[in-house]
Design a protein around this motif. Structure first.
Motif, PDB file in Angstrom:
ATOM      1  N   ALA A   1       0.824  -1.212   0.000  1.00  0.00           N
ATOM      2  CA  ALA A   1       0.000   0.000   0.000  1.00  0.00           C
ATOM      3  C   ALA A   1       0.858   1.263   0.000  1.00  0.00           C
ATOM      4  CB  ALA A   1      -0.939  -0.013   1.205  1.00  0.00           C
ATOM      5  N   ILE A   2       1.818   1.337   0.931  1.00  0.00           N
ATOM      6  CA  ILE A   2       2.639   2.548   1.029  1.00  0.00           C
ATOM      7  C   ILE A   2       3.606   2.652  -0.146  1.00  0.00           C
ATOM      8  CG2 ILE A   2       4.427   1.518   2.492  1.00  0.00           C
ATOM      9  CD1 ILE A   2       3.145   5.146   2.642  1.00  0.00           C
ATOM     10  N   LEU A   3       4.063   1.495  -0.643  1.00  0.00           N
ATOM     11  CA  LEU A   3       4.969   1.497  -1.789  1.00  0.00           C
ATOM     12  C   LEU A   3       4.251   2.008  -3.037  1.00  0.00           C
ATOM     13  CD1 LEU A   3       7.936   0.736  -1.996  1.00  0.00           C
ATOM     14  CD2 LEU A   3       7.257  -1.462  -2.967  1.00  0.00           C
ATOM     15  N   SER A   4       2.988   1.601  -3.206  1.00  0.00           N
ATOM     16  CA  SER A   4       2.210   2.088  -4.361  1.00  0.00           C
ATOM     17  C   SER A   4       1.971   3.589  -4.233  1.00  0.00           C
ATOM     18  CB  SER A   4       0.881   1.344  -4.466  1.00  0.00           C
ATOM     19  OG  SER A   4       0.009   1.723  -3.425  1.00  0.00           O
ATOM     20  N   ASP A   5       1.707   4.037  -2.998  1.00  0.00           N
ATOM     21  CA  ASP A   5       1.478   5.475  -2.781  1.00  0.00           C
ATOM     22  C   ASP A   5       2.750   6.269  -3.048  1.00  0.00           C
ATOM     23  OD1 ASP A   5      -0.224   7.721  -1.697  1.00  0.00           O
ATOM     24  OD2 ASP A   5       1.453   7.797  -0.302  1.00  0.00           O
ATOM     25  N   MET A   6       3.890   5.767  -2.525  1.00  0.00           N
ATOM     26  CA  MET A   6       5.161   6.463  -2.712  1.00  0.00           C
ATOM     27  C   MET A   6       5.575   6.438  -4.183  1.00  0.00           C
ATOM     28  SD  MET A   6       8.843   5.833  -0.891  1.00  0.00           S
ATOM     29  CE  MET A   6       9.409   4.576  -2.012  1.00  0.00           C
ATOM     30  N   GLY A   7       5.378   5.281  -4.817  1.00  0.00           N
ATOM     31  CA  GLY A   7       5.722   5.165  -6.238  1.00  0.00           C
ATOM     32  C   GLY A   7       4.921   6.127  -7.084  1.00  0.00           C
ATOM     33  N   ALA A   8       3.617   6.220  -6.780  1.00  0.00           N
ATOM     34  CA  ALA A   8       2.747   7.129  -7.533  1.00  0.00           C
ATOM     35  C   ALA A   8       3.189   8.577  -7.329  1.00  0.00           C
ATOM     36  CB  ALA A   8       1.298   6.953  -7.094  1.00  0.00           C
ATOM     37  N   THR A   9       3.504   8.935  -6.077  1.00  0.00           N
ATOM     38  CA  THR A   9       3.944  10.305  -5.763  1.00  0.00           C
ATOM     39  C   THR A   9       5.226  10.642  -6.517  1.00  0.00           C
ATOM     40  OG1 THR A   9       2.971  10.136  -3.564  1.00  0.00           O
ATOM     41  CG2 THR A   9       4.588  11.880  -3.890  1.00  0.00           C
ATOM     42  N   LEU A  10       6.173   9.713  -6.502  1.00  0.00           N
ATOM     43  CA  LEU A  10       7.458   9.943  -7.163  1.00  0.00           C
ATOM     44  C   LEU A  10       7.287  10.090  -8.674  1.00  0.00           C
ATOM     45  CD1 LEU A  10      10.518  10.122  -6.979  1.00  0.00           C
ATOM     46  CD2 LEU A  10      10.633   7.639  -7.100  1.00  0.00           C
ATOM     47  N   LEU A  11       6.511   9.190  -9.281  1.00  0.00           N
ATOM     48  CA  LEU A  11       6.306   9.231 -10.733  1.00  0.00           C
ATOM     49  C   LEU A  11       5.562  10.497 -11.160  1.00  0.00           C
ATOM     50  CD1 LEU A  11       5.419   5.498 -11.431  1.00  0.00           C
ATOM     51  CD2 LEU A  11       7.496   6.701 -12.132  1.00  0.00           C
ATOM     52  N   VAL A  12       4.555  10.879 -10.373  1.00  0.00           N
ATOM     53  CA  VAL A  12       3.789  12.092 -10.664  1.00  0.00           C
ATOM     54  C   VAL A  12       4.691  13.326 -10.580  1.00  0.00           C
ATOM     55  CG1 VAL A  12       2.090  13.621  -9.592  1.00  0.00           C
ATOM     56  CG2 VAL A  12       1.460  11.288 -10.139  1.00  0.00           C
ATOM     57  N   ALA A  13       5.538  13.370  -9.540  1.00  0.00           N
ATOM     58  CA  ALA A  13       6.443  14.513  -9.362  1.00  0.00           C
ATOM     59  C   ALA A  13       7.448  14.596 -10.508  1.00  0.00           C
ATOM     60  CB  ALA A  13       7.170  14.401  -8.023  1.00  0.00           C
ATOM     61  N   LEU A  14       8.059  13.466 -10.860  1.00  0.00           N
ATOM     62  CA  LEU A  14       9.040  13.444 -11.949  1.00  0.00           C
ATOM     63  C   LEU A  14       8.391  13.822 -13.281  1.00  0.00           C
ATOM     64  CD1 LEU A  14      11.079  10.227 -11.062  1.00  0.00           C
ATOM     65  CD2 LEU A  14      11.834  12.595 -10.837  1.00  0.00           C
ATOM     66  N   ASN A  15       7.179  13.342 -13.493  1.00  0.00           N
ATOM     67  CA  ASN A  15       6.449  13.668 -14.719  1.00  0.00           C
ATOM     68  C   ASN A  15       6.186  15.172 -14.802  1.00  0.00           C
ATOM     69  OD1 ASN A  15       5.141  12.931 -17.130  1.00  0.00           O
ATOM     70  ND2 ASN A  15       3.151  12.932 -16.139  1.00  0.00           N
ATOM     71  N   SER A  16       5.829  15.782 -13.653  1.00  0.00           N
ATOM     72  CA  SER A  16       5.558  17.234 -13.612  1.00  0.00           C
ATOM     73  C   SER A  16       6.821  18.041 -13.871  1.00  0.00           C
ATOM     74  CB  SER A  16       4.972  17.614 -12.256  1.00  0.00           C
ATOM     75  OG  SER A  16       3.754  16.949 -12.030  1.00  0.00           O
ATOM     76  N   LEU A  17       7.954  17.564 -13.331  1.00  0.00           N
ATOM     77  CA  LEU A  17       9.212  18.300 -13.489  1.00  0.00           C
ATOM     78  C   LEU A  17       9.693  18.321 -14.935  1.00  0.00           C
ATOM     79  CD1 LEU A  17      11.173  17.153 -10.299  1.00  0.00           C
ATOM     80  CD2 LEU A  17      10.189  19.401 -10.731  1.00  0.00           C
ATOM     81  N   ARG A  18       9.159  17.437 -15.774  1.00  0.00           N
ATOM     82  CA  ARG A  18       9.494  17.449 -17.205  1.00  0.00           C
ATOM     83  C   ARG A  18       9.139  18.785 -17.851  1.00  0.00           C
ATOM     84  NH1 ARG A  18       5.868  13.436 -19.441  1.00  0.00           N
ATOM     85  NH2 ARG A  18       6.601  14.210 -21.443  1.00  0.00           N
ATOM     86  N   LEU A  19       8.155  19.478 -17.273  1.00  0.00           N
ATOM     87  CA  LEU A  19       7.716  20.766 -17.838  1.00  0.00           C
ATOM     88  C   LEU A  19       8.803  21.834 -17.746  1.00  0.00           C
ATOM     89  CD1 LEU A  19       4.085  20.724 -16.461  1.00  0.00           C
ATOM     90  CD2 LEU A  19       4.717  20.744 -18.874  1.00  0.00           C
ATOM     91  N   MET A  20       9.768  21.634 -16.840  1.00  0.00           N
ATOM     92  CA  MET A  20      10.865  22.592 -16.715  1.00  0.00           C
ATOM     93  C   MET A  20      11.818  22.488 -17.905  1.00  0.00           C
ATOM     94  SD  MET A  20      11.687  22.135 -12.657  1.00  0.00           S
ATOM     95  CE  MET A  20      13.035  23.291 -12.625  1.00  0.00           C
ATOM     96  N   ARG A  21      11.723  21.369 -18.636  1.00  0.00           N
ATOM     97  CA  ARG A  21      12.681  21.115 -19.723  1.00  0.00           C
ATOM     98  C   ARG A  21      12.070  21.291 -21.116  1.00  0.00           C
ATOM     99  NH1 ARG A  21      17.309  18.702 -18.062  1.00  0.00           N
ATOM    100  NH2 ARG A  21      17.413  18.049 -15.883  1.00  0.00           N
ATOM    101  N   VAL A  22      10.806  21.699 -21.184  1.00  0.00           N
ATOM    102  CA  VAL A  22      10.165  21.900 -22.492  1.00  0.00           C
ATOM    103  C   VAL A  22      10.881  23.049 -23.212  1.00  0.00           C
ATOM    104  CG1 VAL A  22       8.025  22.483 -23.701  1.00  0.00           C
ATOM    105  CG2 VAL A  22       7.943  21.086 -21.639  1.00  0.00           C
ATOM    106  N   LYS A  23      11.271  22.805 -24.459  1.00  0.00           N
ATOM    107  CA  LYS A  23      12.031  23.806 -25.213  1.00  0.00           C
ATOM    108  C   LYS A  23      11.186  24.395 -26.342  1.00  0.00           C
ATOM    109  CE  LYS A  23      16.440  21.607 -24.168  1.00  0.00           C
ATOM    110  NZ  LYS A  23      17.578  20.846 -24.705  1.00  0.00           N
ATOM    111  N   GLU A  24      11.625  25.556 -26.823  1.00  0.00           N
ATOM    112  CA  GLU A  24      10.872  26.265 -27.865  1.00  0.00           C
ATOM    113  C   GLU A  24      10.948  25.561 -29.210  1.00  0.00           C
ATOM    114  OE1 GLU A  24      11.123  30.669 -27.831  1.00  0.00           O
ATOM    115  OE2 GLU A  24      12.482  30.379 -26.152  1.00  0.00           O
TER     116      GLU A  24
END
Length: 723
Positions: A698-721
């Motif tokens: 249960a906690i591993l799925s929650d932590m995994g989801a949090t980590l993947l969601v955060a990393l996915n969001s941080l991709r927006l910092m690298r979007v180029k023109e």
């Protein structure tokens, strides 16, 4: 609230930097606690920027007491700059093992617990004590907050975790509960790290401008902190140095790299009386700059403030998640209770087994990934846009841009450069002295004050033709038709083709008329030059279309923007010629400012989502009426920064397609995050049916989801023109 009360509240408003936020829920709880303080009328937490605005009187001690549940540290905004520098130095000095000592000790006790379990067995008192010690060391803050929430019937992630931990201890699941506590602590640390990475995009903006500058006072050159520099001081900037304050050049000239503010990589030539901005780089000459703004009023300071405010504005997706989480968490508690109670009561199942399953449901139900999915995305995207010279003033506008169906453009200064230029100069007779005639034309226009005269003077200057010293007699303006004047005993006329029809010149033929009509169809203003006897030249002037306009319109159409409309006060033929050249789908011409507003309202009724792109000054009503108002050239233009929802700082239309792309990518990532966060919960919950769900899964799925969601969001910092 009366206007007077609102004014008083604004005067009593103070901003504070907050250190230690681990999640959006904690930020909301802190806001609620601050609002309860005796002298506080209102408070607003900006989780994205990690700050709080307090309306009323309070102290740092009171604020830290309100945030004691999370051990929050609070510093006044005014001292934040110094605090940030100190924190950076302290963070660099603190080794990893000291920074995360609590978590490491917790892991150590858990490892010893497993060793004891292997040697002494699961039921041994030493084993139990080691696991309990691991829980208390790693989860004391969690349990303390969770118990407080439980007493107040406030249900959030920590409440769910606390119930699960206490329940696990009661049924003797020492090892798994210790793992759950440690994994939750790791999950919070990762969440905090991800949010800090996203916030770093704004902190890097704060570091752009130097903190000190060389000022000339009383004949001496001294190094002064920017907070102590006054308006009117003379700042010296050497080649290769960054400019510390906004000002006007009073001596010297140079090429200035303004990429930090506008996102444009090509340096801009700056001469006497030109504005320069804090955070930009002086590449060539020595400059003396007269300071025009205090440090808190500089363009870069305004950008940072507006970006931070934008990060605090909740996007529609964020509002949905907040509302969903509000009802979701109590529902999870009820579902967990039903899972624990129903099977033993109605199907004769074992109480211990199903209480364990109920506790696992509580853990898997933690909405960490769901709650963090939107803020990190919004902060990352707005920070990325700011670095590229695009100021988006809120998550709501970032989302709205992604849903645009139509974009209206003001012509002058947006699709065109807003500066008239000579496009055609043709003499009628081959033997005519072109340069001599141009000097006569310019000499007359030099005295006319006509709006198009500047274009002719620029043409003469670029061709090194002198005109200001040519003597003119009997100069006069012919109302609505042109100008006239005597030079060297000969009377010259400059005006519309109609003027020469009235003069009855001998060489006005079909060829000249066709030339005039052809130029007018190209959207140019045509002036005819001649004497009482004959036409000597034709000169055409036009507002030059930006080189990028055609490409930008094309990219927007490729991106799925169905309707692009050009709005202008020009006549129909001029407007249609420019509209056809840039490729817009529709042209609205001969418009007054009120007409532009009406067109926007009409477009809005037909397409729902409409953006208006203008210069932020005379287009203010239309910008305000559109779904998203986009202002061109926000650098140093307060009106553009205040009026528009989005400002293209570099006066660069090419940033518009990137803004649309970034918005759509942000929307896709937010939707993906929310879908994934909910889906992984459902999958884990389905494991309850066969009884396969465990606390650590249960906690591993929650932590995994949090980590993947955060990393996915941080991709927006690298979007180029250019992607």
């Amino acid at each position: 609230m009366s206007e007077q009360e609102a004014k008083v509240m604004k005067e009593e408003m103070n901003d504070y930097r907050v250190q230690g936020f681990s999640c959006a829920n904690c930020a909301r709880k802190f806001e609620k606690n601050v609002k309860k303080l005796p002298e506080v009328q209102d408070a607003k937490v900006n989780f994205g920027a990690s700050k709080i605005s307090v309306y009323g009187e309070t102290t740092v001690e009171q604020l830290e007491q309100a945030g004691a549940f999370e051990n929050l540290k609070v510093k006044p905004e005014k001292s934040a700059e110094v605090v940030n520098e100190e924190e950076k130095k302290q963070e660099e000095k603190v080794p990893f093992y000291k920074k995360h000592s609590t978590l490491l000790y917790s892991v150590l006790f858990m490892a010893l617990g497993f060793l004891s379990m292997f040697v002494n067995g699961n039921e041994n008192i030493v084993t139990a004590l080691l696991f309990i010690t691991s829980m208390l060391v790693g989860g004391l803050s969690l349990l303390k907050t969770g118990l407080q929430n439980l007493v107040r019937f406030e249900f959030d992630m920590r409440t769910l975790m606390t119930i699960a931990v206490i329940g696990g201890v009661i049924i003797g699941e020492w090892a798994e509960v210790a793992i759950v506590v440690i994994l939750f602590a790791i999950s919070e640390a990762l969440e905090r790290f991800s949010m800090d990475r996203a916030r770093q995009s704004i902190r890097s903006l704060m570091d752009i401008a130097p903190k000190e500058a060389v000022i000339r006072r009383n004949g001496q050159e001294i190094m002064v902190h920017v907070n102590d520099i006054a308006v009117g001081d003379i700042m010296l900037v050497k080649p290769g140095q960054k400019i510390a304050m906004d000002g006007v050049i009073v001596n010297g000239y140079s090429a200035i790299n303004q990429a930090a503010i506008t996102g444009e990589s090509v340096p801009v030539e700056k001469n006497l009386d030109d504005e320069v901005f804090a955070g930009t780089l002086n590449e060539e000459g020595l400059l003396e700059v007269k300071i025009t703004k205090l440090v808190e009023d500089t363009t870069i300071s305004k950008i940072i403030y507006l970006v931070e405010e934008a990060q605090g504005e909740r996007a529609p997706a964020q509002a949905f998640v907040d509302k969903f989480a509000k009802y979701y968490t109590p529902v999870i508690v009820i579902v967990a209770a039903l899972v624990a109670v129903l099977p033993p009561l109605f199907f004769g199942a074992g109480w211990e087994t199903w209480i364990y399953q109920g506790l696992a449901v509580l853990v898997v139900g933690c909405p960490c990934a769901l709650v963090i999915s939107t803020p990190i995305s919004i902060v990352s995207a707005i920070g990325n846009a700011a670095k590229k010279g695009i100021l988006v003033k809120g998550g709501v506008y970032l989302e709205e841009i992604g849903g645009l169906k139509a974009i209206a453009f003001d012509k002058t200064g947006t699709l065109t450069k807003g500066v008239p230029v000579v496009t055609d100069y043709r003499v009628i007779e081959e033997q005519t002295d072109e340069q001599g005639l141009l000097s006569i034309i310019t000499a007359l226009e030099y005295r006319s004050g006509h709006p198009l005269a500047s274009a002719i003077m620029k043409k003469a200057d670029s061709d090194n033709i002198s005109y200001s010293d040519i003597p003119i007699e009997d100069f006069s303006s012919i109302t609505g038709k042109g100008i006239m004047g005597k030079i060297n005993g000969k009377i010259y006329y400059i005006g519309s083709p109609k003027l020469f029809q009235e003069l009855s010149v001998t060489n006005l033929n079909k060829a000249i008329e066709w030339d005039v009509i052809a130029l007018q169809k190209q959207g140019k203003t045509v002036m005819v030059v001649g004497t009482e006897d004959k036409i000597e030249a034709i000169i055409a002037v036009a507002d030059e279309v930006r080189e990028s306009s055609k490409e930008v319109i094309q990219k927007l159409h490729q991106a799925g923007i169905k309707k692009t409309v050009m709005l202008t006060g020009d006549n129909h033929s001029t407007a249609n010629a420019i509209g056809e050249h840039v490729g817009v789908t529709d042209v609205q011409s001969e418009l007054l400012p009120q007409d532009k507003l009406d067109v926007i309202k009409q477009l809005k009724s037909e397409n729902n989502h409409v953006a208006m792109v203008g210069d932020g000054v005379n287009d203010a009503p239309a910008l305000a009426a559109s779904t998203v108002g986009i202002a061109m050239g926000g650098v140093g233009t307060d009106t553009a920064l205040e009026t528009a929802d989005v400002a293209l700082m570099g006066d660069d239309l090419k940033k518009l397609p990137f803004t649309v792309k970034l918005s759509r990518k942000t929307l896709n990532i937010i939707k993906g995050n929310i879908t994934f966060a909910i889906a992984i919960k459902l999958v884990a919950l389905f494991l309850v049916i066969p009884g396969w769900l465990t606390l650590w899964i249960a906690i591993l799925s929650d932590m995994g989801a949090t980590l993947l969601v955060a990393l996915n969001s941080l991709r927006l910092m690298r979007v180029k023109e250019d992607e």
